[in-house]
Design a protein around this motif. Structure first.
Motif, PDB file in Angstrom:
ATOM      1  N   ALA A   1       0.885  -1.123  -0.227  1.00  0.00           N
ATOM      2  CA  ALA A   1       0.094  -0.058   0.037  1.00  0.00           C
ATOM      3  C   ALA A   1       0.821   1.201  -0.063  1.00  0.00           C
ATOM      4  CB  ALA A   1      -0.833  -0.233   1.226  1.00  0.00           C
ATOM      5  N   SER A   2       0.421   2.330  -0.442  1.00  0.00           N
ATOM      6  CA  SER A   2       1.172   3.542  -0.317  1.00  0.00           C
ATOM      7  C   SER A   2       1.808   3.812   0.909  1.00  0.00           C
ATOM      8  CB  SER A   2       0.250   4.839  -1.031  1.00  0.00           C
ATOM      9  OG  SER A   2      -0.421   5.267  -0.071  1.00  0.00           O
ATOM     10  N   PRO A   3       2.834   4.431   1.053  1.00  0.00           N
ATOM     11  CA  PRO A   3       3.414   4.823   2.713  1.00  0.00           C
ATOM     12  C   PRO A   3       2.428   5.673   3.177  1.00  0.00           C
ATOM     13  CG  PRO A   3       5.198   5.506   0.823  1.00  0.00           C
ATOM     14  CD  PRO A   3       3.872   4.877   0.030  1.00  0.00           C
ATOM     15  N   GLU A   4       1.613   6.661   2.587  1.00  0.00           N
ATOM     16  CA  GLU A   4       0.666   7.415   3.163  1.00  0.00           C
ATOM     17  C   GLU A   4      -0.501   6.597   3.634  1.00  0.00           C
ATOM     18  OE1 GLU A   4       2.294   8.090   0.085  1.00  0.00           O
ATOM     19  OE2 GLU A   4       3.283   9.790   0.598  1.00  0.00           O
ATOM     20  N   ALA A   5      -0.976   5.696   3.036  1.00  0.00           N
ATOM     21  CA  ALA A   5      -2.050   4.814   3.454  1.00  0.00           C
ATOM     22  C   ALA A   5      -1.621   3.912   4.817  1.00  0.00           C
ATOM     23  CB  ALA A   5      -2.475   3.875   2.063  1.00  0.00           C
ATOM     24  N   ARG A   6      -0.262   3.466   4.418  1.00  0.00           N
ATOM     25  CA  ARG A   6      -0.004   2.483   5.623  1.00  0.00           C
ATOM     26  C   ARG A   6       0.392   3.474   6.936  1.00  0.00           C
ATOM     27  NH1 ARG A   6       5.006   0.491   4.271  1.00  0.00           N
ATOM     28  NH2 ARG A   6       5.108   1.826   2.472  1.00  0.00           N
ATOM     29  N   ALA A   7       0.834   4.796   6.863  1.00  0.00           N
ATOM     30  CA  ALA A   7       1.216   5.616   7.797  1.00  0.00           C
ATOM     31  C   ALA A   7      -0.304   6.043   8.487  1.00  0.00           C
ATOM     32  CB  ALA A   7       1.854   6.782   7.539  1.00  0.00           C
ATOM     33  N   ARG A   8      -1.225   6.270   7.634  1.00  0.00           N
ATOM     34  CA  ARG A   8      -2.525   6.811   8.105  1.00  0.00           C
ATOM     35  C   ARG A   8      -3.234   5.522   9.110  1.00  0.00           C
ATOM     36  NH1 ARG A   8      -7.349   9.545   7.790  1.00  0.00           N
ATOM     37  NH2 ARG A   8      -8.917   7.919   7.481  1.00  0.00           N
ATOM     38  N   ARG A   9      -3.081   4.477   8.775  1.00  0.00           N
ATOM     39  CA  ARG A   9      -3.441   3.344   9.345  1.00  0.00           C
ATOM     40  C   ARG A   9      -2.936   3.185  10.607  1.00  0.00           C
ATOM     41  NH1 ARG A   9      -3.453  -1.112   4.222  1.00  0.00           N
ATOM     42  NH2 ARG A   9      -4.897  -0.017   3.069  1.00  0.00           N
ATOM     43  N   ARG A  10      -1.666   3.223  10.630  1.00  0.00           N
ATOM     44  CA  ARG A  10      -0.931   3.082  11.883  1.00  0.00           C
ATOM     45  C   ARG A  10      -1.423   4.122  12.811  1.00  0.00           C
ATOM     46  NH1 ARG A  10       5.224   2.126  11.775  1.00  0.00           N
ATOM     47  NH2 ARG A  10       5.564   4.109  12.669  1.00  0.00           N
ATOM     48  N   TRP A  11      -1.277   5.297  12.342  1.00  0.00           N
ATOM     49  CA  TRP A  11      -2.028   6.525  13.285  1.00  0.00           C
ATOM     50  C   TRP A  11      -3.128   6.165  13.794  1.00  0.00           C
ATOM     51  CZ3 TRP A  11      -5.376  10.436  12.700  1.00  0.00           C
ATOM     52  CH2 TRP A  11      -5.370  11.453  13.508  1.00  0.00           C
ATOM     53  N   LEU A  12      -4.127   5.774  12.820  1.00  0.00           N
ATOM     54  CA  LEU A  12      -5.503   5.743  13.421  1.00  0.00           C
ATOM     55  C   LEU A  12      -5.454   4.377  14.559  1.00  0.00           C
ATOM     56  CD1 LEU A  12      -7.513   5.965  10.354  1.00  0.00           C
ATOM     57  CD2 LEU A  12      -7.707   7.183  12.087  1.00  0.00           C
TER      58      LEU A  12
ATOM     59  N   VAL B   1       4.733   9.517  12.116  1.00  0.00           N
ATOM     60  CA  VAL B   1       4.678   8.121  11.594  1.00  0.00           C
ATOM     61  C   VAL B   1       4.822   8.118  10.013  1.00  0.00           C
ATOM     62  CG1 VAL B   1       2.616   6.548  11.371  1.00  0.00           C
ATOM     63  CG2 VAL B   1       2.604   8.062  13.366  1.00  0.00           C
ATOM     64  N   LEU B   2       4.707   8.752   9.430  1.00  0.00           N
ATOM     65  CA  LEU B   2       4.932   8.704   7.976  1.00  0.00           C
ATOM     66  C   LEU B   2       6.542   8.672   7.613  1.00  0.00           C
ATOM     67  CD1 LEU B   2       3.981   8.528   5.032  1.00  0.00           C
ATOM     68  CD2 LEU B   2       4.096  11.315   4.889  1.00  0.00           C
ATOM     69  N   GLU B   3       6.999   9.499   8.542  1.00  0.00           N
ATOM     70  CA  GLU B   3       8.679   9.209   8.301  1.00  0.00           C
ATOM     71  C   GLU B   3       9.060   7.933   8.603  1.00  0.00           C
ATOM     72  OE1 GLU B   3      11.102  11.072   7.043  1.00  0.00           O
ATOM     73  OE2 GLU B   3       9.418  12.138   6.279  1.00  0.00           O
ATOM     74  N   ASP B   4       8.686   7.650   9.979  1.00  0.00           N
ATOM     75  CA  ASP B   4       8.874   6.220  10.403  1.00  0.00           C
ATOM     76  C   ASP B   4       8.792   5.212   9.234  1.00  0.00           C
ATOM     77  OD1 ASP B   4      10.079   5.494  12.924  1.00  0.00           O
ATOM     78  OD2 ASP B   4       8.347   3.909  13.092  1.00  0.00           O
ATOM     79  N   VAL B   5       7.553   5.225   8.727  1.00  0.00           N
ATOM     80  CA  VAL B   5       7.281   4.300   7.745  1.00  0.00           C
ATOM     81  C   VAL B   5       8.317   4.137   6.697  1.00  0.00           C
ATOM     82  CG1 VAL B   5       5.505   3.728   5.945  1.00  0.00           C
ATOM     83  CG2 VAL B   5       4.745   4.049   8.292  1.00  0.00           C
ATOM     84  N   LYS B   6       8.640   5.364   6.224  1.00  0.00           N
ATOM     85  CA  LYS B   6       9.510   5.466   4.924  1.00  0.00           C
ATOM     86  C   LYS B   6      10.751   5.008   5.452  1.00  0.00           C
ATOM     87  CE  LYS B   6       7.288   9.297   2.556  1.00  0.00           C
ATOM     88  NZ  LYS B   6       7.061  10.738   2.293  1.00  0.00           N
ATOM     89  N   LYS B   7      11.214   5.214   6.635  1.00  0.00           N
ATOM     90  CA  LYS B   7      12.459   4.901   7.103  1.00  0.00           C
ATOM     91  C   LYS B   7      12.704   3.608   6.991  1.00  0.00           C
ATOM     92  CE  LYS B   7      15.804   5.472  10.979  1.00  0.00           C
ATOM     93  NZ  LYS B   7      15.759   5.779  12.506  1.00  0.00           N
TER      94      LYS B   7
END
Ligand code: C5P
Length: 220
Positions: free
Chosen positions: A145-156, A170-176
């Motif tokens: 899934a896109s990094p944004e979609a994955r970061a959003r899920r984890r944030w929620l 969270v997005l930074e962490d996902v990308k890292k």
């Protein structure tokens, strides 16, 4: 024996989907990330830098991992202690990603993972199952899934648990973690040539589940 390999980056929904699918199929669910997390946890507790290959290697003879599957949900034991919850901490995830870059750690887990697939039908999720661990898996799926979609899920998810954090962090962490996992020399995260790509960015849980179920039914 049948084996299903599901690989992909963190946060694509792999483990929740894999657990449900394994249950439905009557397969043993093997979450290989939990094994790297347990080694990461051991290193953190021992005060060893997870990025230090030589020192992490020195810890391996002291580590015994055992997996159990009561009621379809995997429990993981580190030297007899149930660490299934402890390994979910954020810093353990980062430590897991660091220890997973060492070939010696991957070799340590390879036999354990292959052995599990020899004697029972397994649905294994990870990063290198279709490419390295089970190259002859009956079905291979690359779930992303896109990094944004994955970061959003984890944030929620974290918000529901009462953990407040910045979406941007969270997005930074996902990308890292994506970068770390796909740029390492040893078994980097990549799609196997014969794996089927499923992008869940625009799919909810039920839609993702149905998509995977259909693919598996067609292939098995
Ligand atoms: O999937 P999970 O987030 O629990 O995995 C933790 C880390 O373990 C991943 O970031 C990855 O670096 C590593 N891992 C791996 N190979 C696997 C499973 C996990 O390198 N098969």
């Amino acid at each position: 024996m049948y084996s299903i390999a599901i690989d992909g980056p963190a946060g694509a929904g792999k483990s929740t989907l894999a657990r449900r699918l394994a249950k439905e199929l009557g397969y043993i669910y093997v979450d290989t990330g939990a094994m790297y997390r347990a080694i990461g946890l051991y290193a953190l507790r021992a005060g060893v830098d997870p990025a230090d290959a030589a020192r992490v290697e020195g810890l391996l003879p002291r580590i015994a991992l055992r997996l159990e599957n009561p009621a379809g949900a995997q429990r993981i034991y580190l030297n007899g202690e149930d660490v299934s919850e402890a390994i979910r901490a954020e810093q353990v995830g980062m430590a897991a990603s660091a220890v997973a870059a060492h070939p010696v750690v991957r070799a340590f887990l390879l036999d354990l993972q292959r052995g599990m697939a020899r004697t029972q039908n397994v649905l294994m999720d990870g990063r290198d199952i279709g490419t390295v661990i089970l190259p002859d898996a009956s079905v291979k799926i690359f779930l992303t899934a896109s990094p944004e979609a994955r970061a959003r899920r984890r944030w929620l998810e974290n918000k529901a648990k009462g953990i407040e954090e910045e979406y941007e962090a969270v997005l930074e962490d996902v990308k890292k973690r994506d970068y770390q996992d796909s740029h390492r020399a040893a078994a980097p995260l990549r799609q196997a040539e014969d794996a089927i790509l499923v992008d869940t960015s625009e799919l909810d849980f039920d839609q993702s589940f149905e998509t995977l179920k259909k693919i598996i039914a067609e292939k098995l």
